[in-house]
Design an enzyme around this catalytic site. Structure first.
Site, PDB file in Angstrom:
ATOM      1  N   LYS A   1      41.700  31.328  27.475  1.00 12.80           N
ATOM      2  CA  LYS A   1      41.015  30.085  27.784  1.00 12.80           C
ATOM      3  C   LYS A   1      40.109  29.682  26.617  1.00 12.80           C
ATOM      4  CE  LYS A   1      38.456  27.823  31.368  1.00 12.80           C
ATOM      5  NZ  LYS A   1      37.380  27.986  32.306  1.00 12.80           N
TER       6      LYS A   1
ATOM      7  N   CYS B   1      38.496  44.738  31.875  1.00 11.60           N
ATOM      8  CA  CYS B   1      39.564  45.582  32.461  1.00 11.60           C
ATOM      9  C   CYS B   1      39.092  46.238  33.747  1.00 11.60           C
ATOM     10  CB  CYS B   1      39.952  46.707  31.509  1.00 11.60           C
ATOM     11  SG  CYS B   1      40.673  46.189  29.968  1.00 11.60           S
TER      12      CYS B   1
ATOM     13  N   HIS C   1      46.879  30.764  35.888  1.00  5.89           N
ATOM     14  CA  HIS C   1      47.633  30.172  34.783  1.00  5.89           C
ATOM     15  C   HIS C   1      49.084  30.638  34.824  1.00  5.89           C
ATOM     16  CE1 HIS C   1      47.536  33.931  32.540  1.00  5.89           C
ATOM     17  NE2 HIS C   1      46.214  33.966  32.579  1.00  5.89           N
TER      18      HIS C   1
ATOM     19  N   HIS D   1      40.984  43.766  25.392  1.00  7.75           N
ATOM     20  CA  HIS D   1      40.229  42.522  25.223  1.00  7.75           C
ATOM     21  C   HIS D   1      39.626  42.337  23.831  1.00  7.75           C
ATOM     22  CE1 HIS D   1      40.430  42.788  29.623  1.00  7.75           C
ATOM     23  NE2 HIS D   1      40.403  41.475  29.572  1.00  7.75           N
TER      24      HIS D   1
ATOM     25  N   HIS E   1      50.007  34.301  35.638  1.00 12.57           N
ATOM     26  CA  HIS E   1      49.920  34.680  37.055  1.00 12.57           C
ATOM     27  C   HIS E   1      51.098  34.095  37.832  1.00 12.57           C
ATOM     28  CE1 HIS E   1      45.479  34.357  35.865  1.00 12.57           C
ATOM     29  NE2 HIS E   1      45.770  35.644  35.879  1.00 12.57           N
TER      30      HIS E   1
ATOM     31  N   CYS F   1      37.264  47.126  23.134  1.00 10.93           N
ATOM     32  CA  CYS F   1      38.262  47.373  24.170  1.00 10.93           C
ATOM     33  C   CYS F   1      39.658  47.187  23.580  1.00 10.93           C
ATOM     34  CB  CYS F   1      38.056  46.394  25.319  1.00 10.93           C
ATOM     35  SG  CYS F   1      39.492  46.262  26.397  1.00 10.93           S
TER      36      CYS F   1
ATOM     37  N   LYS G   1      48.007  35.156  22.325  1.00 11.45           N
ATOM     38  CA  LYS G   1      47.663  35.632  23.661  1.00 11.45           C
ATOM     39  C   LYS G   1      47.105  34.460  24.474  1.00 11.45           C
ATOM     40  CE  LYS G   1      45.097  39.461  25.695  1.00 11.45           C
ATOM     41  NZ  LYS G   1      44.588  38.823  26.865  1.00 11.45           N
TER      42      LYS G   1
ATOM     43  N   CYS H   1      34.838  48.746  30.064  1.00  9.74           N
ATOM     44  CA  CYS H   1      35.153  47.345  29.765  1.00  9.74           C
ATOM     45  C   CYS H   1      35.164  46.592  31.074  1.00  9.74           C
ATOM     46  CB  CYS H   1      36.501  47.206  29.074  1.00  9.74           C
ATOM     47  SG  CYS H   1      36.996  45.464  28.968  1.00  9.74           S
TER      48      CYS H   1
HETATM   49  N1  MSP Z   1      43.210  42.379  39.605  1.00  5.27           N
HETATM   50  C1  MSP Z   1      44.050  43.093  38.719  1.00  5.27           C
HETATM   51  C2  MSP Z   1      45.319  43.543  39.424  1.00  5.27           C
HETATM   52  C3  MSP Z   1      45.097  44.412  40.623  1.00  5.27           C
HETATM   53  S1  MSP Z   1      46.572  44.799  41.423  1.00  5.27           S
HETATM   54  C4  MSP Z   1      46.162  45.940  42.549  1.00  5.27           C
HETATM   55  C5  MSP Z   1      44.434  42.187  37.555  1.00  5.27           C
HETATM   56  N2  MSP Z   1      44.336  40.883  37.766  1.00  5.27           N
HETATM   57  S2  MSP Z   1      44.637  39.717  36.702  1.00  5.27           S
HETATM   58  O1  MSP Z   1      44.149  38.493  37.289  1.00  5.27           O
HETATM   59  O2  MSP Z   1      44.135  40.071  35.422  1.00  5.27           O
HETATM   60  O3  MSP Z   1      46.182  39.556  36.691  1.00  5.27           O
HETATM   61  C6  MSP Z   1      46.997  40.462  36.078  1.00  5.27           C
HETATM   62  C7  MSP Z   1      48.455  40.087  36.237  1.00  5.27           C
HETATM   63  O4  MSP Z   1      48.700  38.700  35.951  1.00  5.27           O
HETATM   64  C8  MSP Z   1      49.314  40.795  35.223  1.00  5.27           C
HETATM   65  O5  MSP Z   1      49.625  42.106  35.568  1.00  5.27           O
HETATM   66  C9  MSP Z   1      50.527  39.930  35.225  1.00  5.27           C
HETATM   67  O6  MSP Z   1      51.237  40.213  36.391  1.00  5.27           O
HETATM   68  C10 MSP Z   1      49.927  38.543  35.282  1.00  5.27           C
HETATM   69  N3  MSP Z   1      49.640  37.981  33.955  1.00  5.27           N
HETATM   70  C11 MSP Z   1      48.428  37.558  33.484  1.00  5.27           C
HETATM   71  N4  MSP Z   1      48.588  37.057  32.241  1.00  5.27           N
HETATM   72  C12 MSP Z   1      49.887  37.160  31.860  1.00  5.27           C
HETATM   73  C13 MSP Z   1      50.639  36.778  30.733  1.00  5.27           C
HETATM   74  N5  MSP Z   1      50.103  36.209  29.690  1.00  5.27           N
HETATM   75  N6  MSP Z   1      51.973  37.003  30.773  1.00  5.27           N
HETATM   76  C14 MSP Z   1      52.592  37.564  31.844  1.00  5.27           C
HETATM   77  N7  MSP Z   1      51.903  37.942  32.903  1.00  5.27           N
HETATM   78  C15 MSP Z   1      50.555  37.825  32.937  1.00  5.27           C
HETATM   79  O7  MSP Z   1      44.823  42.713  36.534  1.00  5.27           O
END
Ligand code: MSP
Length: 477
Positions: free
Chosen positions: A294, A130, A19, A147, A22, A144, A291, A127
């Site tokens: 989904k 996380c 999304h 979450h 990411h 958590c 936040k 969790c």
């Molecule tokens: N898999 C772990 C990261 C491991 S790195 C060695 C993880 N993955 S995640 O799919 O949850 O993605 C986290 C990252 O996605 C966040 O740190 C950020 O970079 C990005 N984001 C996810 N949602 C976000 C927002 N709503 N806003 C900004 N960035 C966000 O954690």
């Protein structure tokens, strides 16, 4: 030897399609990678997916698939999304890659042999969202802290990493490397927490098996963060890529700063590997002030994001709208406004007016005095300090100067060929500077005016050729 620049994004959990959150980190990494590329650096831009752990195992089960089948079905969706956004990464790493798994096992063995891993009993709150343990104190009403979901209490045999042993070394490292954690507000939070003391960290699980087995006890699966963080290093263990380690910057969201600035350097210190130069934690996007989620329908996926006004406008909006490091609210309305007012009216009109006049009247080479208004050094400093929004503001201030110049000099009446040349030459500089942000548009301009996108061409006078009126770069919405 060329300077090198190594930038990474977090590796995302492929438990759903990507999304806008990411996309944000990945676009910022792409901008940096492209910026250093035009500056002549040898660049390595890494992104990928974090595929092990209970979260993925659970989601796969819900889809009646094996974890591997499940993640295999999602990876093309990530790659496709990144392609649509023009994200030009050099490597897409998956933690299920055999060579990554091998590196992680080698490091686990090394850290174990050193005496930094020992066997114990874990009792605590886990969790799955996380993939992390919390203490009772961390919980928010039994839930958590991130979450807000009910959290499970677990008791199991586990191997522990001697994190406590590294408290002093970490604090010394932060002191000696004041730029390691950015932005600075986040740095102090981390340092204060580390000063409070560090507990040894449980780094293995026995209650599921989707992950990397510990080489010294195959019944235990490595803690998913130990596995995941080492992706940044394992990607450089290939012939020709070794020179990229240590990473110049890990871009992450603020949610995972603790993992990257405490666990990660401690693991590396223990393994005797050089530490990365910087971790930059950006802010959090909300969607309609809530936040991104989904389940509540507060989500925007990549096709929707690009569907609003195209890939370049999405990239531009995300980096221009809020300072990197701060939180922001995603609004389709504001994206459209910026697309119309800034990209279509300011940049699009400048290119279309000047190219149309040049097609009609021609251009004659002359010194470009307009360029004096371009604050190149400031722009460079902003980018070096992750001030993407400020760099864009400065580039757009120059676009404004060019538009004002046309108005003031009434170039459509004077048809002055020398002034038209100055404007074409300025557009060249603008397009080069904007390329990291809006590559598709810059490439169209470069093709039409006939120059190559590289740093030295910003100040090198444009060769004169027959100019055609540019196609419309941004259709107003
Ligand atoms: N898999 C772990 C990261 C491991 S790195 C060695 C993880 N993955 S995640 O799919 O949850 O993605 C986290 C990252 O996605 C966040 O740190 C950020 O970079 C990005 N984001 C996810 N949602 C976000 C927002 N709503 N806003 C900004 N960035 C966000 O954690």
């Amino acid at each position: 030897m060329k300077n090198k620049f190594y930038v990474t994004t977090p590796i995302y959990y492929p438990n759903d399609i990507p999304h806008v959150g990411h996309a944000y980190t990945t676009i910022a990494a792409d901008v940096l990678a492209r910026w250093y590329k035009i500056k002549g650096y040898d660049v390595f831009f890494l992104t990928g997916t974090d595929e092990h752990g209970k979260k993925i195992e659970n989601t796969a089960r819900k889809h009646n698939k094996s974890p591997k089948e499940f993640v295999d079905s999602l990876i093309p969706k990530f790659k496709d999304a990144w392609k649509k956004l023009n994200l030009d990464y050099d490597k897409f790493i998956r933690t299920t890659d055999k060579d990554h798994e091998k590196t992680v096992q080698e490091i686990l063995q090394k850290v174990y042999d050193k005496g930094d891993i020992y066997k114990g009993q874990y009792e605590g709150y886990y969790c799955t969202g996380c993939e992390a343990y919390y203490t009772e104190k961390d919980l928010d009403n039994g839930c958590c802290p991130i979450h807000k979901t009910k959290i499970e209490k677990l008791k199991e045999e586990s191997y522990f990493f001697r994190l406590s042993k590294y408290q002093k070394q970490l604090l010394e490292f932060y002191k000696k490397n004041p730029d390691f954690i950015s932005p600075s507000i986040r740095k102090q939070e981390v340092i204060n927490r580390v000063k409070e003391g560090l507990k040894d960290l449980s780094i293995s699980r026995t209650s599921f098996d989707w992950g990397i087995p510990l080489p010294f006890n195959k019944k235990h699966i490595a803690f998913v963060w130990f596995d995941a963080l080492f992706n940044y290093y394992s990607a450089t263990r290939k012939k020709g890529k070794e020179k990229f380690w240590p990473a110049d910057v890990h871009l992450i969201g603020k949610d995972i700063i603790w993992f990257h600035t405490v666990y990660w350097p401690a693991f590396l210190l223990s393994a005797g590997i050089q530490l990365p130069r910087k971790v930059f934690a950006h802010g959090w996007w909300t969607f309609d002030k809530e936040k991104i989620s989904k389940s509540r329908g507060k989500i925007i996926n990549i096709s929707e994001l690009i569907g609003i006004a195209g890939a370049d406008s999405a990239r531009y909006f995300l980096l221009r709208h809020i300072p990197f490091g701060e939180d922001g609210d995603f609004s389709e309305k504001v994206l459209v406004e910026r697309h119309n007012n800034e990209l279509a009216n300011k940049l699009g009109n400048l290119v279309s007016r000047v190219s149309a006049l040049a097609e009609k009247c021609g251009a004659e080479k002359s010194e470009n005095k307009l360029l004096k208004k371009l604050k190149l050094n400031e722009i460079e400093t902003y980018i070096k300090n992750y001030g993407f929004d400020k760099a864009l503001n400065e580039i757009f201030a120059f676009i404004d100067s060019c538009n004002e110049h046309i108005q003031k000099e009434k170039i459509w009446e004077t048809k002055n060929k020398k002034q038209l040349y100055e404007l074409l030459d300025s557009i060249k500089a603008i397009a080069i500077l904007l390329w990291p942000f809006i590559p598709e548009t810059s490439e169209k301009i470069a093709k039409n005016l006939g120059f190559e996108i590289k740093w030295d061409n910003i100040k090198k006078p444009l060769g004169v050729k027959k100019i055609r009126k540019s196609e419309i770069l941004f259709n107003k919405i």
